[in-house]
Scaffold this active site. Structure first.
Site, mmCIF file in Angstrom:
data_model
loop_
_atom_site.group_PDB
_atom_site.id
_atom_site.type_symbol
_atom_site.label_atom_id
_atom_site.label_comp_id
_atom_site.label_asym_id
_atom_site.label_seq_id
_atom_site.Cartn_x
_atom_site.Cartn_y
_atom_site.Cartn_z
ATOM 1 N N ALA A 1 27.176 30.379 40.958
ATOM 2 C CA ALA A 1 27.951 29.141 40.951
ATOM 3 C C ALA A 1 29.059 29.249 39.929
ATOM 4 O O ALA A 1 28.964 30.012 38.957
ATOM 5 C CB ALA A 1 27.052 27.951 40.630
ATOM 6 N N ASP A 2 30.095 28.469 40.158
ATOM 7 C CA ASP A 2 31.161 28.335 39.182
ATOM 8 C C ASP A 2 31.644 26.898 39.219
ATOM 9 O O ASP A 2 31.804 26.323 40.298
ATOM 10 C CB ASP A 2 32.317 29.290 39.461
ATOM 11 C CG ASP A 2 33.234 29.380 38.251
ATOM 12 O OD1 ASP A 2 32.882 30.114 37.311
ATOM 13 O OD2 ASP A 2 34.262 28.679 38.218
#
Length: 194
Positions: free
Chosen positions: A68-69
């Site tokens: 994830a970012d």
């Protein structure tokens, strides 16, 4: 077929805590990639690309990679993690009394099947107006230094947030309904949590 080993491609303790709440305790394998935005890249494209790149980095058969970012977007500007105290103060001043969006790109990659799924979730967050004293107090506590947009909704910054529209866990850094769906639902979570 054997259940793949779940890998979290992030060193974020907040993401680990959110997954633990689902009964998941993945192996943690932070990845180091260039997170510089590309020219003309909007927030959605940016977090989607980074989640995809992180998921594919060092992935091996027998694993299921979750990456994830998260970024804060304000008036088309991307606010990542502050570089220092002054940068944190600048970000908080820019958010003061305004609404912004928190976007998280989530990727799930299964190398054995060459299956990659990516989704982006956006949540609108509305800040109260902050005084210079409040900003100074918050930055002095150290909380903003490792967080996109220089704040953590799950910590002291919760007192600054008037309201949000969308998913709360997305603002923390991992939208759990999206993770649940991408991992395959309840039966998959039960298998991965063993």
């Amino acid at each position: 077929m054997e259940t793949p080993r779940l890998i979290l491609a992030s060193g974020s303790p907040r993401r680990r805590d959110l997954l633990a709440g689902l009964g998941l305790h993945p192996d943690v394998r932070p990845v180091d990639i260039d997170e510089s935005p590309r020219p003309g890249e909007d927030a959605t494209t940016y977090v989607s690309r980074l989640a995809r790149e992180k998921a594919r980095e060092r992935a091996e058969p027998g694993e299921l990679i979750l990456a994830a970012d998260t970024v804060v977007a304000l008036d088309g500007q991307l606010l990542g993690k502050p570089s220092d105290r002054d940068d944190a103060k600048r970000m908080l001043r820019s958010l003061s009394g305004r609404g912004h969006h928190v976007l998280t790109g989530v990727a799930v990659y299964e190398p054995a099947a060459d299956r990659l799924e990516v989704e982006v979730v956006s949540t609108a967050v509305h800040f109260n107006a902050l005084s210079d004293d409040e900003i100074e107090w918050y930055v002095d506590g150290g909380e903003p230094m490792d967080k996109a947009g220089a704040y953590g909704i799950q910590g002291q910054a919760a007192i600054f947030i008037e309201r949000l529209e969308g998913n709360y866990s997305n603002v923390v850094g991992l939208p759990l309904p999206t993770v649940y769906r991408l991992l395959g639902g309840a039966s998959a979570l039960a298998e991965l949590g063993r």
